[in-house]
Design a protein around this motif. Structure first.
Motif, PDB file in Angstrom:
ATOM      1  N   ASN A 325       0.750  -4.117   3.108  1.00  0.00           N
ATOM      2  CA  ASN A 325       1.511  -3.139   2.332  1.00  0.00           C
ATOM      3  C   ASN A 325       0.841  -2.890   0.974  1.00  0.00           C
ATOM      4  N   LYS A 326       0.400  -3.987   0.350  1.00  0.00           N
ATOM      5  CA  LYS A 326      -0.253  -3.869  -0.965  1.00  0.00           C
ATOM      6  C   LYS A 326      -1.538  -3.041  -0.818  1.00  0.00           C
ATOM      7  N   PHE A 327      -2.280  -3.355   0.244  1.00  0.00           N
ATOM      8  CA  PHE A 327      -3.544  -2.650   0.482  1.00  0.00           C
ATOM      9  C   PHE A 327      -3.286  -1.145   0.741  1.00  0.00           C
ATOM     10  N   VAL A 328      -2.318  -0.874   1.626  1.00  0.00           N
ATOM     11  CA  VAL A 328      -2.062   0.529   1.997  1.00  0.00           C
ATOM     12  C   VAL A 328      -1.596   1.331   0.776  1.00  0.00           C
ATOM     13  N   LEU A 329      -0.672   0.755  -0.006  1.00  0.00           N
ATOM     14  CA  LEU A 329      -0.159   1.499  -1.159  1.00  0.00           C
ATOM     15  C   LEU A 329      -1.253   1.702  -2.213  1.00  0.00           C
ATOM     16  N   ASN A 330      -2.160   0.743  -2.291  1.00  0.00           N
ATOM     17  CA  ASN A 330      -3.296   0.895  -3.203  1.00  0.00           C
ATOM     18  C   ASN A 330      -4.201   2.041  -2.723  1.00  0.00           C
ATOM     19  N   GLU A 331      -4.386   2.102  -1.396  1.00  0.00           N
ATOM     20  CA  GLU A 331      -5.191   3.202  -0.822  1.00  0.00           C
ATOM     21  C   GLU A 331      -4.500   4.549  -1.106  1.00  0.00           C
ATOM     22  N   PHE A 332      -3.172   4.555  -0.975  1.00  0.00           N
ATOM     23  CA  PHE A 332      -2.400   5.778  -1.263  1.00  0.00           C
ATOM     24  C   PHE A 332      -2.693   6.231  -2.698  1.00  0.00           C
ATOM     25  N   ARG A 333      -2.690   5.255  -3.627  1.00  0.00           N
ATOM     26  CA  ARG A 333      -2.877   5.582  -5.049  1.00  0.00           C
ATOM     27  C   ARG A 333      -4.289   6.097  -5.311  1.00  0.00           C
ATOM     28  N   LYS A 334      -5.263   5.462  -4.627  1.00  0.00           N
ATOM     29  CA  LYS A 334      -6.664   5.832  -4.879  1.00  0.00           C
ATOM     30  C   LYS A 334      -7.020   7.185  -4.258  1.00  0.00           C
ATOM     31  N   HIS A 335      -6.305   7.558  -3.188  1.00  0.00           N
ATOM     32  CA  HIS A 335      -6.668   8.781  -2.457  1.00  0.00           C
ATOM     33  C   HIS A 335      -5.468   9.721  -2.351  1.00  0.00           C
ATOM     34  N   PRO A 336      -5.072  10.343  -3.467  1.00  0.00           N
ATOM     35  CA  PRO A 336      -3.855  11.169  -3.441  1.00  0.00           C
ATOM     36  C   PRO A 336      -3.933  12.327  -2.439  1.00  0.00           C
ATOM     37  N   GLY A 337      -5.126  12.915  -2.302  1.00  0.00           N
ATOM     38  CA  GLY A 337      -5.265  14.053  -1.385  1.00  0.00           C
ATOM     39  C   GLY A 337      -4.985  13.626   0.047  1.00  0.00           C
ATOM     40  N   ARG A 338      -5.572  12.480   0.419  1.00  0.00           N
ATOM     41  CA  ARG A 338      -5.381  11.987   1.783  1.00  0.00           C
ATOM     42  C   ARG A 338      -3.912  11.579   2.002  1.00  0.00           C
ATOM     43  N   THR A 339      -3.331  10.958   0.976  1.00  0.00           N
ATOM     44  CA  THR A 339      -1.939  10.524   1.102  1.00  0.00           C
ATOM     45  C   THR A 339      -1.009  11.732   1.257  1.00  0.00           C
ATOM     46  N   ALA A 340      -1.277  12.787   0.469  1.00  0.00           N
ATOM     47  CA  ALA A 340      -0.446  13.996   0.581  1.00  0.00           C
ATOM     48  C   ALA A 340      -0.580  14.587   1.981  1.00  0.00           C
ATOM     49  N   HIS A 341      -1.807  14.535   2.532  1.00  0.00           N
ATOM     50  CA  HIS A 341      -2.037  15.058   3.880  1.00  0.00           C
ATOM     51  C   HIS A 341      -1.223  14.250   4.897  1.00  0.00           C
ATOM     52  N   ILE A 342      -1.257  12.907   4.749  1.00  0.00           N
ATOM     53  CA  ILE A 342      -0.506  12.046   5.679  1.00  0.00           C
ATOM     54  C   ILE A 342       0.988  12.323   5.550  1.00  0.00           C
ATOM     55  N   CYS A 343       1.437  12.415   4.300  1.00  0.00           N
ATOM     56  CA  CYS A 343       2.870  12.633   4.072  1.00  0.00           C
ATOM     57  C   CYS A 343       3.315  13.971   4.672  1.00  0.00           C
ATOM     58  N   ASP A 344       2.522  15.016   4.421  1.00  0.00           N
ATOM     59  CA  ASP A 344       2.880  16.343   4.929  1.00  0.00           C
ATOM     60  C   ASP A 344       2.897  16.382   6.457  1.00  0.00           C
ATOM     61  N   ASN A 345       1.852  15.777   7.052  1.00  0.00           N
ATOM     62  CA  ASN A 345       1.705  15.954   8.498  1.00  0.00           C
ATOM     63  C   ASN A 345       2.392  14.888   9.331  1.00  0.00           C
ATOM     64  N   LEU A 346       2.533  13.680   8.764  1.00  0.00           N
ATOM     65  CA  LEU A 346       3.212  12.625   9.521  1.00  0.00           C
ATOM     66  C   LEU A 346       4.710  12.668   9.257  1.00  0.00           C
ATOM     67  N   VAL A 347       5.053  12.644   7.973  1.00  0.00           N
ATOM     68  CA  VAL A 347       6.469  12.505   7.625  1.00  0.00           C
ATOM     69  C   VAL A 347       7.194  13.837   7.721  1.00  0.00           C
TER      70      VAL A 347
END
Ligand SMILES: Cc1cc2nc3c(=O)[nH]c(=O)nc-3n(C[C@H](O)[C@H](O)[C@H](O)COP(=O)(O)OP(=O)(O)OC[C@H]3O[C@@H](n4cnc5c(N)ncnc54)[C@H](O)[C@@H]3O)c2cc1C
Length: 368
Positions: A325-347
């Motif tokens: 969880n710590k690793f994933v959330l850190n990745e989310f923070r480091k890669h906002p564009g990718r996280t927004a893409h995941i959030c938009d398309n997955l969630v």
């Protein structure tokens, strides 16, 4: 073929969806709902694109006085904002009372029979007979259990149901700094918190699978308010509700009983999103009832939902592991564009699934 007598218990999204779809198939069901019009259901009310597609299939008007459109999305972890973006996907937040009333009105205006204030108190599976607290009995060819997470119908088919998640939620007036969709990690373990804006208030809540005691969860709720509700006066008392967030497979159809929505355990195992699942399983159940073997047809038609939930459960095991969880959330923070893409398309859209996300995480770990 004789038209089957269909009885629905529960007038939430699942019960109304099957009712509306049955009417479209030429079957007039009877829907029994224990509450009246002034029910006050606990729910964040977020309707993703997945849910909007179901509403469109049911021809429900997306009336702006009920469907509050927002696109601002923020993620937080332990008080730190890790993502803040405008989503390109349209999604809505509703107040559940207004939303459920709209669905019930659509059902009755199309010819459905609805009996409010009619709590079902017994189901006799052998006689195919249901009795309400006012003493009225109804016989059925098919009984639809749309009575939610802890309802009579799911207990009739699942004597030992898996433990649900516990949620606490409070609605406060709109205030500065609290708007849009806010998803908050780090307040509860094995769960998450949210602040969702609707047309006239903000729903602030949290839910968890392993929450210890109610008091532990209440402490987490107070922490949530300290961090994300600073402008709110006092500590509003939250209300509690359950979500069938746990994984074990359930019996979803047997002996002329078909379970839909929360009663069948159809809820996203990470997000707790259940409205779209309720609408979709209800719609599919109506189609199955007119098939030659309804019970088998229903199980087959919802098998993709069960697969989606199983993949989500594997993902959840990883996601709620503290190190991952710590690793994933850190990745989310480091890669906002990718996280927004995941959030938009997955969630929000559902166009990528948990299986795809699992693959992405494996790739990210492999690259390190
Ligand atoms: C705090 C919280 C926040 C949530 N936030 C979201 C969110 O933001 N987005 C989302 O998609 N999902 C959310 N969910 C999940 C969502 O609320 C459910 O998945 C959804 O309501 C399921 O719909 P349903 O029709 O299956 O059940 P319900 O909406 O629970 O409807 C069941 C109906 O059956 C009636 N009933 C029960 N027993 C009887 C009886 N014996 N006789 C007659 N009637 C009966 C009840 O009164 C009720 O109206 C949230 C849940 C909680 C608890």
């Amino acid at each position: 073929m004789a038209i089957p007598k269909v009885l629905i218990i529960g007038g939430g999204p699942a019960g109304c969806a099957i009712g509306i779809e049955l009417l479209a198939q030429g079957i007039t069901p009877i829907l029994l709902e224990k509450k009246g019009k002034d029910k006050n259901k606990l729910c964040g009310g977020l309707i993703t694109n997945r849910g909007i597609r179901q509403l469109e299939l049911l021809k429900i008007p997306l009336n702006p006085s009920i469907f509050f459109n927002t696109s601002q999305v923020r993620f937080y972890n332990c008080g730190e904002k890790i993502l803040d973006y405008q989503s390109s996907k349209g999604f809505f937040c509703v107040r559940r009372q207004a939303f459920d009333n709209l669905l019930q009105e659509e059902y009755t205006s199309r010819g459905g029979i609805l009996s409010l204030n009619s709590p079902v108190i017994s189901i006799d599976q052998r006689k195919q007979l249901v009795t309400t607290s006012n003493g009225t009995s109804y016989d059925y060819d098919f009984l639809i259990g749309a009575d939610g997470v802890n309802g009579l119908s799911s207990r009739a088919t699942n004597p030992n149901p898996p433990k649900p998640a516990l949620c606490l939620e409070v609605f406060v007036p709109k205030s500065n700094g609290l708007d849009g969709i806010n998803v908050i990690f780090g307040v509860v373990q094995k769960g998450f918190s949210w602040c969702f804006e609707n047309d006239n208030s903000i729903g602030i809540g949290l839910g968890a699978i392993d929450y210890g005691s109610y008091q532990d969860l209440k402490q987490s709720y107070e922490l949530l308010l300290q961090t994300h509700g600073k402008s709110i006066e006092g500590t509003p008392k939250p209300r509690a509700a359950l979500v069938p967030y746990s994984g074990r497979n359930r019996t979803i159809a047997q002996n002329k009983i078909i379970l839909v929505g929360d009663a069948a355990g159809f809820v996203d195992p990470i997000l707790g999103e259940g409205i779209s699942y309720a609408l979709e399983s209800g719609r599919l159940a109506a189609r199955a009832i007119v098939a030659p073997k309804p019970i088998e047809a229903y199980k087959k038609s919802v098998s993709f939902l069960s697969r989606r939930i199983q993949a989500g459960l594997r993902m959840r095991k990883l996601f709620f592991n503290p190190t991952i969880n710590k690793f994933v959330l850190n990745e989310f923070r480091k890669h906002p564009g990718r996280t927004a893409h995941i959030c938009d398309n997955l969630v929000l859209d559902g166009s990528i699934g948990y299986e795809d996300l699992l693959g992405m995480i494996k790739l990210a770990i492999g690259r390190r």
